[in-house]
Motif scaffolding. Structure first.
Motif, short mmCIF file in Angstrom:
data_model
loop_
_atom_site.label_atom_id
_atom_site.label_comp_id
_atom_site.label_asym_id
_atom_site.label_seq_id
_atom_site.Cartn_x
_atom_site.Cartn_y
_atom_site.Cartn_z
N ARG A 129 2.19 10.50 11.47
CA ARG A 129 2.33 9.05 11.52
C ARG A 129 1.07 8.45 12.12
O ARG A 129 0.49 9.01 13.04
N MET A 130 0.66 7.30 11.56
CA MET A 130 -0.53 6.63 12.06
C MET A 130 -0.46 5.15 11.77
O MET A 130 0.29 4.73 10.88
N TYR A 131 -1.24 4.39 12.53
CA TYR A 131 -1.35 2.97 12.24
C TYR A 131 -2.09 2.80 10.92
O TYR A 131 -3.02 3.55 10.60
N ALA A 132 -1.71 1.78 10.16
CA ALA A 132 -2.32 1.54 8.85
C ALA A 132 -3.81 1.25 8.96
O ALA A 132 -4.57 1.58 8.05
N GLU A 150 6.57 6.52 3.92
CA GLU A 150 7.18 5.40 4.63
C GLU A 150 6.09 4.46 5.14
O GLU A 150 5.01 4.88 5.54
N THR A 151 6.42 3.18 5.12
CA THR A 151 5.61 2.15 5.76
C THR A 151 6.55 1.37 6.66
O THR A 151 7.67 1.03 6.25
N GLY A 152 6.12 1.12 7.88
CA GLY A 152 6.98 0.41 8.81
C GLY A 152 6.17 -0.47 9.74
O GLY A 152 4.95 -0.53 9.65
N THR A 153 6.89 -1.14 10.61
CA THR A 153 6.26 -2.01 11.59
C THR A 153 6.80 -1.67 12.97
O THR A 153 8.02 -1.52 13.14
N THR A 154 5.90 -1.51 13.94
CA THR A 154 6.31 -1.22 15.31
C THR A 154 6.92 -2.46 15.94
O THR A 154 6.74 -3.57 15.43
N PRO A 155 7.60 -2.32 17.06
CA PRO A 155 8.13 -3.50 17.75
C PRO A 155 7.03 -4.50 18.15
O PRO A 155 7.29 -5.68 18.29
#
Length: 168
Positions: A129-132, A150-155
């Motif tokens: 996992r890594m930041y885009a 997967e693509t997601g957004t952190t809090p």
């Protein structure tokens, strides 16, 4: 545990490695893509972090040192984590000193860890996992055969990607 690549050794951590690792952990540029982005670590905090992580893992998992082969030079750390409470699915991670970026060492680390997971640990899936915005790690994941799943957004609102590769 020891993994050898053409130019590197990934091995268990030793007491004498902490000064080099502390130097890496206090570089703002090196740490900017790590989840907390923190770069003000004390030596004691770093030692406690490694002790806490490595005590919970069986042999072959945890955080290891990345050393240039045939030298005493530590250029980073690499880890295998049971993030999903399933030893058949491991997460890999790494931090390399910024002075060693763009020289192919990251690919050697990841390729070595993936091979180790397949051949020694018989892992079914390895994820990263890594930041885009960490485009070097995105390219590296793809170069090692990983597929974005997967693509997601952190809090905190940062976009991240998850990549994986299955045992074949």
């Amino acid at each position: 545990m020891e993994i050898q690549t053409p130019r590197l050794i990934i091995r268990e951590m030793q007491e004498g490695d902490f000064p080099a690792l502390h130097s890496i952990y206090t570089q703002p540029e090196t740490m900017k893509y790590i989840s907390s982005g923190r770069y003000d670590w004390t030596m004691e905090e770093l030692q406690n972090k490694y002790a806490a992580i490595n005590k919970d893992y069986p042999q072959g998992f945890g955080i290891f040192v990345v050393q240039l082969k045939n030298t005493p030079i530590v250029i980073g750390e690499a880890g295998l984590f049971n993030s999903f409470n399933n030893p058949a699915i491991l997460e890999l991670g790494y931090i390399l000193d910024q002075h060693y970026w763009h020289q192919g060492y990251g690919k050697e680390v990841c390729t070595g860890l993936i091979r180790y997971c397949r051949e020694q640990l018989h892992t079914e899936k390895v994820i990263a996992r890594m930041y885009a915005d960490n485009t070097a790690s995105v390219r590296l994941s793809e170069a090692t055969g990983m597929i974005r799943t997967e693509t997601g957004t952190t809090p905190e609102g940062k976009i991240f990607y998850m990549y994986e590769i299955h045992r074949s």
